[in-house]
Motif scaffolding. Structure first.
Motif, PDB file in Angstrom:
ATOM      1  N   THR A  17     -13.872  12.705  -9.538  1.00  0.00           N
ATOM      2  CA  THR A  17     -13.416  12.757 -10.851  1.00  0.00           C
ATOM      3  C   THR A  17     -14.478  13.446 -11.558  1.00  0.00           C
ATOM      4  O   THR A  17     -13.768  13.411 -12.715  1.00  0.00           O
ATOM      5  CB  THR A  17     -13.314  11.481 -11.594  1.00  0.00           C
ATOM      6  OG1 THR A  17     -14.574  10.693 -11.793  1.00  0.00           O
ATOM      7  CG2 THR A  17     -12.284  10.302 -11.309  1.00  0.00           C
ATOM      8  N   ASP A  20     -15.597  11.553 -14.912  1.00  0.00           N
ATOM      9  CA  ASP A  20     -14.967  11.983 -16.530  1.00  0.00           C
ATOM     10  C   ASP A  20     -13.886  10.840 -16.674  1.00  0.00           C
ATOM     11  O   ASP A  20     -12.898  10.196 -15.779  1.00  0.00           O
ATOM     12  CB  ASP A  20     -13.225  13.232 -15.434  1.00  0.00           C
ATOM     13  CG  ASP A  20     -12.456  13.193 -16.934  1.00  0.00           C
ATOM     14  OD1 ASP A  20     -13.767  13.364 -18.714  1.00  0.00           O
ATOM     15  OD2 ASP A  20     -11.958  14.159 -17.026  1.00  0.00           O
ATOM     16  N   GLU A  22     -11.661   9.565 -18.587  1.00  0.00           N
ATOM     17  CA  GLU A  22     -10.374  10.206 -18.632  1.00  0.00           C
ATOM     18  C   GLU A  22      -9.177  10.009 -16.720  1.00  0.00           C
ATOM     19  O   GLU A  22      -8.971   9.631 -16.845  1.00  0.00           O
ATOM     20  CB  GLU A  22      -9.548  11.044 -18.984  1.00  0.00           C
ATOM     21  CG  GLU A  22      -9.743  11.128 -20.543  1.00  0.00           C
ATOM     22  CD  GLU A  22      -9.603  12.083 -21.486  1.00  0.00           C
ATOM     23  OE1 GLU A  22      -8.485  12.985 -20.624  1.00  0.00           O
ATOM     24  OE2 GLU A  22      -9.480  12.312 -22.794  1.00  0.00           O
ATOM     25  N   ARG A  23     -10.686  10.907 -16.130  1.00  0.00           N
ATOM     26  CA  ARG A  23      -9.889  11.275 -14.639  1.00  0.00           C
ATOM     27  C   ARG A  23     -10.228   9.239 -13.895  1.00  0.00           C
ATOM     28  O   ARG A  23      -9.262   9.274 -13.057  1.00  0.00           O
ATOM     29  CB  ARG A  23     -10.130  11.987 -13.932  1.00  0.00           C
ATOM     30  CG  ARG A  23      -9.877  13.280 -14.035  1.00  0.00           C
ATOM     31  CD  ARG A  23     -11.277  14.819 -14.223  1.00  0.00           C
ATOM     32  NE  ARG A  23      -9.944  14.739 -12.774  1.00  0.00           N
ATOM     33  CZ  ARG A  23     -11.032  15.563 -11.991  1.00  0.00           C
ATOM     34  NH1 ARG A  23     -11.614  16.328 -12.251  1.00  0.00           N
ATOM     35  NH2 ARG A  23      -9.795  16.128 -10.199  1.00  0.00           N
ATOM     36  N   ALA A  25     -10.441   6.648 -15.867  1.00  0.00           N
ATOM     37  CA  ALA A  25      -9.776   6.192 -16.219  1.00  0.00           C
ATOM     38  C   ALA A  25      -7.405   6.045 -15.474  1.00  0.00           C
ATOM     39  O   ALA A  25      -7.255   4.633 -15.018  1.00  0.00           O
ATOM     40  CB  ALA A  25      -8.777   5.433 -17.638  1.00  0.00           C
ATOM     41  N   ALA A  26      -7.459   7.136 -15.157  1.00  0.00           N
ATOM     42  CA  ALA A  26      -6.660   7.141 -15.056  1.00  0.00           C
ATOM     43  C   ALA A  26      -6.099   7.012 -12.584  1.00  0.00           C
ATOM     44  O   ALA A  26      -5.153   6.184 -12.727  1.00  0.00           O
ATOM     45  CB  ALA A  26      -6.095   8.686 -14.688  1.00  0.00           C
ATOM     46  N   ARG A  29      -6.128   3.100 -13.006  1.00  0.00           N
ATOM     47  CA  ARG A  29      -4.129   2.156 -13.305  1.00  0.00           C
ATOM     48  C   ARG A  29      -4.055   2.698 -12.187  1.00  0.00           C
ATOM     49  O   ARG A  29      -2.551   1.501 -11.504  1.00  0.00           O
ATOM     50  CB  ARG A  29      -3.363   3.452 -14.196  1.00  0.00           C
ATOM     51  CG  ARG A  29      -4.236   3.131 -16.124  1.00  0.00           C
ATOM     52  CD  ARG A  29      -3.103   3.841 -17.277  1.00  0.00           C
ATOM     53  NE  ARG A  29      -3.118   5.354 -17.122  1.00  0.00           N
ATOM     54  CZ  ARG A  29      -4.397   6.367 -17.624  1.00  0.00           C
ATOM     55  NH1 ARG A  29      -5.403   5.843 -18.425  1.00  0.00           N
ATOM     56  NH2 ARG A  29      -4.500   7.602 -17.223  1.00  0.00           N
TER      57      ARG A  29
END
Length: 123
Positions: A17, A20, A22-23, A25-26, A29
């Motif tokens: 990541t 990052d 957002e990455r 968090a992905a 998830r």
């Protein structure tokens, strides 16, 4: 009859990541989605992230990889892997997940490489 298992889901959290958010968090998830699938198959799925992150915050962590984060994050996974029946290793580069797999294998716990390998609970 397949009994419910306690399965640690180990997959990339920070890996790949560049930290990052957002990455990350992905990735988180994806770990949680695997936990849900295992739950639906009749198992108790756990992941170190959901247990470690609140503790790291209480310990004073303000960012991924700071001292308070490191105090809790991988140690939580190590403690979990010592207690689970199996590990589900999700795809992707992750030194921490590879460590959890090695620890699981060392104690004779089953390691699954995909959700399809995990037997559903039958009643």
């Amino acid at each position: 009859m397949t009994q419910p298992l306690m399965i640690l889901v180990a997959g990339p959290y920070r890996g790949g990541t560049g930290d990052d958010p957002e990455r990350i968090a992905a990735n988180h998830r994806a770990i949680r989605a695997a936990c849900l699938e295992l739950f639906r198959a009749g198992h108790l799925a756990v992941n170190g992230e959901d247990l470690a992150l609140p503790l790291a915050e209480l310990a004073g962590s303000t960012r991924v990889g700071d001292a308070a984060f490191d105090e809790v994050f991988h140690p939580m996974g190590r403690r979990l892997v010592a207690r689970v029946d199996a590990v589900l290793r999700l795809p992707g580069a992750s030194a921490g997940s590879d460590e959890m797999v090695a620890l699981a294998r060392a104690r004779g716990a089953t390691v699954y490489r995909s959700l399809d390998e995990v037997p559903a609970v039958t009643r």
